[in-house]
Enzyme design. Sequence first.
Site, PDB file in Angstrom:
ATOM      1  N   TYR A 123       7.199 -14.769 -12.096  1.00  0.00           N
ATOM      2  CA  TYR A 123       6.144 -15.679 -11.611  1.00  0.00           C
ATOM      3  C   TYR A 123       5.558 -16.549 -12.717  1.00  0.00           C
ATOM      4  O   TYR A 123       4.580 -17.266 -12.481  1.00  0.00           O
ATOM      5  CB  TYR A 123       4.957 -14.885 -11.028  1.00  0.00           C
ATOM      6  CG  TYR A 123       5.295 -13.831 -10.008  1.00  0.00           C
ATOM      7  CD1 TYR A 123       5.787 -14.183  -8.756  1.00  0.00           C
ATOM      8  CD2 TYR A 123       5.085 -12.481 -10.283  1.00  0.00           C
ATOM      9  CE1 TYR A 123       6.072 -13.206  -7.816  1.00  0.00           C
ATOM     10  CE2 TYR A 123       5.368 -11.502  -9.344  1.00  0.00           C
ATOM     11  CZ  TYR A 123       5.865 -11.873  -8.116  1.00  0.00           C
ATOM     12  OH  TYR A 123       6.140 -10.906  -7.190  1.00  0.00           O
ATOM     13  N   ARG A 150       6.597  -9.492 -13.871  1.00  0.00           N
ATOM     14  CA  ARG A 150       5.678 -10.571 -13.477  1.00  0.00           C
ATOM     15  C   ARG A 150       5.781 -11.825 -14.368  1.00  0.00           C
ATOM     16  O   ARG A 150       5.824 -12.942 -13.837  1.00  0.00           O
ATOM     17  CB  ARG A 150       4.231 -10.063 -13.397  1.00  0.00           C
ATOM     18  CG  ARG A 150       4.051  -8.910 -12.396  1.00  0.00           C
ATOM     19  CD  ARG A 150       2.601  -8.610 -12.075  1.00  0.00           C
ATOM     20  NE  ARG A 150       2.013  -9.641 -11.259  1.00  0.00           N
ATOM     21  CZ  ARG A 150       1.253 -10.602 -11.723  1.00  0.00           C
ATOM     22  NH1 ARG A 150       0.924 -10.622 -12.982  1.00  0.00           N
ATOM     23  NH2 ARG A 150       0.794 -11.524 -10.921  1.00  0.00           N
ATOM     24  N   GLY A 200      -5.300  -9.433  -1.153  1.00  0.00           N
ATOM     25  CA  GLY A 200      -5.250 -10.691  -1.888  1.00  0.00           C
ATOM     26  C   GLY A 200      -6.262 -10.916  -2.987  1.00  0.00           C
ATOM     27  O   GLY A 200      -6.008 -11.754  -3.856  1.00  0.00           O
ATOM     28  N   TYR A 260       1.929  -4.014  -9.348  1.00  0.00           N
ATOM     29  CA  TYR A 260       3.223  -4.680  -9.311  1.00  0.00           C
ATOM     30  C   TYR A 260       3.932  -4.605 -10.665  1.00  0.00           C
ATOM     31  O   TYR A 260       4.614  -5.534 -11.069  1.00  0.00           O
ATOM     32  CB  TYR A 260       3.074  -6.140  -8.821  1.00  0.00           C
ATOM     33  CG  TYR A 260       2.330  -6.222  -7.505  1.00  0.00           C
ATOM     34  CD1 TYR A 260       2.928  -5.779  -6.333  1.00  0.00           C
ATOM     35  CD2 TYR A 260       1.006  -6.679  -7.444  1.00  0.00           C
ATOM     36  CE1 TYR A 260       2.231  -5.812  -5.131  1.00  0.00           C
ATOM     37  CE2 TYR A 260       0.311  -6.708  -6.241  1.00  0.00           C
ATOM     38  CZ  TYR A 260       0.931  -6.276  -5.091  1.00  0.00           C
ATOM     39  OH  TYR A 260       0.260  -6.305  -3.909  1.00  0.00           O
ATOM     40  N   CYS A 289      19.483  -8.718 -21.623  1.00  0.00           N
ATOM     41  CA  CYS A 289      20.321  -9.847 -22.026  1.00  0.00           C
ATOM     42  C   CYS A 289      20.099 -11.058 -21.136  1.00  0.00           C
ATOM     43  O   CYS A 289      20.975 -11.437 -20.355  1.00  0.00           O
ATOM     44  CB  CYS A 289      21.770  -9.413 -22.022  1.00  0.00           C
ATOM     45  SG  CYS A 289      22.016  -8.210 -23.315  1.00  0.00           S
ATOM     46  N   GLU A 295      -6.980  -4.963   2.931  1.00  0.00           N
ATOM     47  CA  GLU A 295      -5.795  -4.292   2.355  1.00  0.00           C
ATOM     48  C   GLU A 295      -5.578  -4.663   0.900  1.00  0.00           C
ATOM     49  O   GLU A 295      -4.531  -5.218   0.537  1.00  0.00           O
ATOM     50  CB  GLU A 295      -4.550  -4.718   3.137  1.00  0.00           C
ATOM     51  CG  GLU A 295      -4.561  -4.374   4.588  1.00  0.00           C
ATOM     52  CD  GLU A 295      -3.347  -4.948   5.321  1.00  0.00           C
ATOM     53  OE1 GLU A 295      -2.711  -5.892   4.822  1.00  0.00           O
ATOM     54  OE2 GLU A 295      -3.045  -4.453   6.399  1.00  0.00           O
ATOM     55  N   PRO A 296      -6.542  -4.391   0.041  1.00  0.00           N
ATOM     56  CA  PRO A 296      -6.357  -4.793  -1.353  1.00  0.00           C
ATOM     57  C   PRO A 296      -5.374  -3.870  -2.076  1.00  0.00           C
ATOM     58  O   PRO A 296      -5.319  -2.668  -1.808  1.00  0.00           O
ATOM     59  CB  PRO A 296      -7.755  -4.615  -1.943  1.00  0.00           C
ATOM     60  CG  PRO A 296      -8.368  -3.535  -1.103  1.00  0.00           C
ATOM     61  CD  PRO A 296      -7.803  -3.681   0.275  1.00  0.00           C
ATOM     62  N   GLY A 297      -4.603  -4.445  -2.968  1.00  0.00           N
ATOM     63  CA  GLY A 297      -3.736  -3.650  -3.834  1.00  0.00           C
ATOM     64  C   GLY A 297      -4.130  -3.912  -5.281  1.00  0.00           C
ATOM     65  O   GLY A 297      -4.719  -3.087  -5.960  1.00  0.00           O
ATOM     66  N   ARG A 298      -3.858  -5.156  -5.699  1.00  0.00           N
ATOM     67  CA  ARG A 298      -4.086  -5.548  -7.101  1.00  0.00           C
ATOM     68  C   ARG A 298      -5.520  -5.267  -7.577  1.00  0.00           C
ATOM     69  O   ARG A 298      -5.727  -4.790  -8.681  1.00  0.00           O
ATOM     70  CB  ARG A 298      -3.801  -7.056  -7.220  1.00  0.00           C
ATOM     71  CG  ARG A 298      -3.854  -7.594  -8.620  1.00  0.00           C
ATOM     72  CD  ARG A 298      -3.771  -9.129  -8.611  1.00  0.00           C
ATOM     73  NE  ARG A 298      -2.891  -9.669  -7.618  1.00  0.00           N
ATOM     74  CZ  ARG A 298      -1.623 -10.020  -7.846  1.00  0.00           C
ATOM     75  NH1 ARG A 298      -1.119  -9.910  -9.051  1.00  0.00           N
ATOM     76  NH2 ARG A 298      -0.873 -10.504  -6.877  1.00  0.00           N
TER      77      ARG A 298
END
Length: 422
Positions: free
Chosen positions: A318, A314, A239, A378, A345, A276-279
């Site tokens: 979002y 993204r 997170g 992502y 389109c 558990e970091p990703g970003r």
Amino acid sequence: MEHLDVLENRLKICGFDVAELAEKYGTPLYIYNLDRIVENYELLKSSFENEGINVKIHYAMKANSNPEILKELRKLESCLDCVSPNEVKLAIKCGFKSKDILFTGTSVSDEDLKILTEEEILINVDSLSQIKRLAKINPKRKEISIRINPQIGAGIHEHTITAGKYVKFGIPEENVIEAAKLANGFGFKIKGIHEHIGSGWLGNDVKNFLTTANKLIEIYKKISSFLGYELEFIDFGGGPGIPYRENDEEFPIKQYSAGISEIVRKEDINADVFIEPGRFIVGDAGILVCKINTVEDKYVPIIGVDAGFNCLIRPAFYGAYHRIILCENVESKNTKDYLIAGNLCESGDVFNENREILRKLPIAEEGQHIALLDAGAYGFTMASNYNLRTKPAEIIIKERNIKLVRRKENLEDMLTTLEEKL
Ligand code: LLP
């Protein structure tokens, strides 16, 4: 712009001219700086070391599962958070051992559970149903861990908040003892407890996260005392956010690691600490480069590029903000406010965070390139073939060496799953 530079008004990454890389490898093109990924990983690791904690980082590979990135993280002894059997299989192909993988799925099928059992992956269950079905599928009933929903979520957008009432993830905190009883009754050893409250939080949300971290410890103590043995790990999920906007603050890494360490130390917990970091690890290390096909004033000035939300969803999904740079003319004061439009389109296919908020850029010309920054997390992993557009190529730069890791797709790639050849 951190690891990016501007030289003679042109955008550079690791010293390479971004527009020249785009011409050489073709667009749309993802470029990742592997050295930056290593730096981010080590920054996080050392911030816990400074607090006296040997944190186990389970990189969330859903953020970016490029094999070169996985192999590099493996060398750093990273573990992994996986969410599908295919992520697990790719991780194993990249050299990860089963014991280094924690699987946290949702709406998991019996077929998924079978594959994970065969691969000897620790499953972090998020429902009582999963416990019951796993007991049938895995008669040896070895080990599991439990994901809780601590009711308080946080995240960059409502879609990325993963705890709270109207959220599908995790076992509600009031049902956790029931889950532990059920698992214990089936003969499972409960190895750990987990939360992931959401993705992309900064600033004040770190406090919310720490509130849930305290809750997790309380639940850890309750379960341990119910079971009569201490769980082996506490997993605080991922997170940590990154600053996407020019004036966003940096992630308060010290507050985060010190906060977790304090909670664990206060309670005299011996369990391993997982995150558990990703970003945070890959987000700022990647850019998406696109070529400008069209520049035209319609009702508003429009720059049309050769990528769409099939390459980076993204902004459209979002309303996410990504900095946009004109690669060949970064700093000119002669600017205009543009709608940066993709080639799909749909009216929503724009890279502005909102169609009505135009982006100030130096006057652009057809044939030039734009770079979308902070696209390492992502980006490619959420890419699709909508409109039969192909997914971008991916190159990696490591110690000033460039490697083409994935070429751009073509139509044939997209047709490989057809039963009958055309
Ligand atoms: N652990 C679990 C169980 C997760 O579900 C996630 C992300 C992570 C860790 C890693 O979260 P991170 O450290 O990267 O924030 N597509 C969205 C983000 C969705 C995140 C899904 N789960 C976006 O582009 O912002």
